[in-house]
Design an enzyme around this catalytic site. Structure first.
Site, PDB file in Angstrom:
ATOM      1  CB  VAL A   9      14.305  18.659   2.789  1.00  0.00           C
ATOM      2  CG1 VAL A   9      15.425  19.304   3.585  1.00  0.00           C
ATOM      3  CG2 VAL A   9      13.122  19.619   2.672  1.00  0.00           C
ATOM      4  CB  THR A  60      23.971   9.583   5.422  1.00  0.00           C
ATOM      5  OG1 THR A  60      23.088   9.227   6.482  1.00  0.00           O
ATOM      6  CG2 THR A  60      23.376  10.741   4.653  1.00  0.00           C
ATOM      7  CE  LYS A 112      22.173  11.852   8.872  1.00  0.00           C
ATOM      8  NZ  LYS A 112      21.235  11.448   7.791  1.00  0.00           N
ATOM      9  CE  LYS A 165      18.523  11.255  11.490  1.00  0.00           C
ATOM     10  NZ  LYS A 165      19.111  10.108  10.761  1.00  0.00           N
ATOM     11  CB  SER A 208      22.157   8.998   0.971  1.00  0.00           C
ATOM     12  OG  SER A 208      22.657  10.248   1.383  1.00  0.00           O
TER      13      SER A 208
END
Length: 348
Positions: free
Chosen positions: A294, A263, A206, A123, A269
């Site tokens: 990451v 998230t 997001k 994403k 998250s």
């Protein structure tokens, strides 16, 4: 201590442990492993790892100690560092699931056999080009049947067999249907979409909004502020998506509102964690080192801002996050900037 992956009997399941792989997952990080585990509950799966030592350890120990420790790998999941063998399985008809970060998507797509079907999990925007996954695929491998598998999900929960819903988005409905056949079961629901643009915009934006919400929570601003940020973050997401050609209803679905809420509020998250630690006054470099994985929102924010500006779309929350990440504003200053904006009618 190992936590065995729950077994969910499926009346449609066949002998998953034998036969050629129905799915080849390229990338043995947390997400690639989690989706390989989910598919291997019903089908033979080959998981390719770049690191030969990691691949052998996973195959021998039946766990991914580096990225997803505590989850047992099903017997139907084989782990290998043999890329030619993995690509041959694709030529023989297996679906490809790309589990690399966005930085590795272009190179991975370039290696795939002609005409195969491929979905990716990453994403965000590619650094440098500023492209989303579907744009990278269109530019580099227009011969592929391709799309994205996304939605509100943490890798650990998927691997443990906790209830999750995802969306497979592609301009090729047959490809999305293959994803349903491979993954849809008792614990994992897979919906289909013909709007990869909207699904990918939702998945990228997001992460940046989760950093903003983490900052607000870290500053102790309360639940009202969190609700406001999520709502206006959804408005920013939708504005950009429409400008890039997405369908508006996509943003009220799993990859829009659903992924944003998860998230921005979930304790697992990484992007939210970045915001929380920034609010404590920690420096960004130290935060990223501490996380060890990451946090895509950190690398997405500036590119997202540039894409919005090029499309003539206002994204004030994104702008504020960029200022904080680049050290030009403190979290408190960014808050004052947002609250000091001129009043306007609600809407997109």
């Amino acid at each position: 201590m190992s936590i065995d992956t729950p077994h969910h009997p499926d009346p449609n399941a066949t002998g998953a442990a034998g036969g050629p792989p129905a799915l080849v997952v390229l990338g043995a990080g947390a997400w690639g492993t989690a989706m390989a585990v989910a598919a291997a509950r019903r089908h033979p799966v080959l998981l390719w790892a770049r690191d030969a030592g990691q691949a052998q350890q996973m195959q021998d120990e039946r766990r991914n100690a580096r990225y997803l420790d505590g989850v047992r790998l099903p017997d139907a999941l084989r782990v290998s560092a043999d890329l030619p063998a993995a690509l041959q399985a694709v030529r023989d008809g297996a679906l490809v699931l790309v589990g690399t970060p966005m930085a590795g998507l272009r190179q991975t797509l370039q290696q795939l056999p002609a005409g195969c079907g491929a979905l990716w999990l990453c994403k965000g925007f590619e650094q440098g080009s500023g492209q989303l996954g579907h744009e990278i695929a269109a530019a580099t491998r227009p011969d592929l049947s391709s799309g994205v598998l996304s939605g509100p999900s943490f890798a650990l929960e998927v691997a443990r067999g906790l209830p999750t819903a995802l969306v497979a988005a592609s301009g090729d409905p047959a490809l999305a249907a293959r994803a349903v056949d491979l993954f849809h079961g008792e614990a994992l629901r897979v919906y289909t979409s013909v709007d990869p643009v909207g699904v990918e915009v939702g998945g990228a934006v997001k992460n940046v909004m989760a950093i903003a919400t983490g900052i607000a929570d870290g500053l102790g601003l309360g639940l009202n502020a969190r609700a406001a940020l999520i709502t206006r973050g959804l408005a920013e997401m939708t504005r950009l998506g429409l400008a890039l050609g997405a369908r508006p209803d996509t943003f009220m679905g799993l990859s829009g509102l659903g992924d944003l809420v998860l998230t921005a509020t979930g304790d697992l998250s990484r992007n939210r964690k970045v915001g929380l630690l920034l609010a404590e006054g920690q420096d960004l470099a130290g935060i990223l080192q501490r996380l060890g994985h990451v946090a895509e929102g950190v690398y997405t924010a500036a590119t997202l801002q540039a894409r919005a500006q090029a499309a003539g779309v206002q994204m004030p929350i994104t702008d504020a996050v960029v200022e904080v990440l680049q050290g030009r504003l403190t979290p408190a200053q960014a808050l004052r900037l947002l609250m000091g904006r001129e009043a306007r009618a609600e809407g997109l």
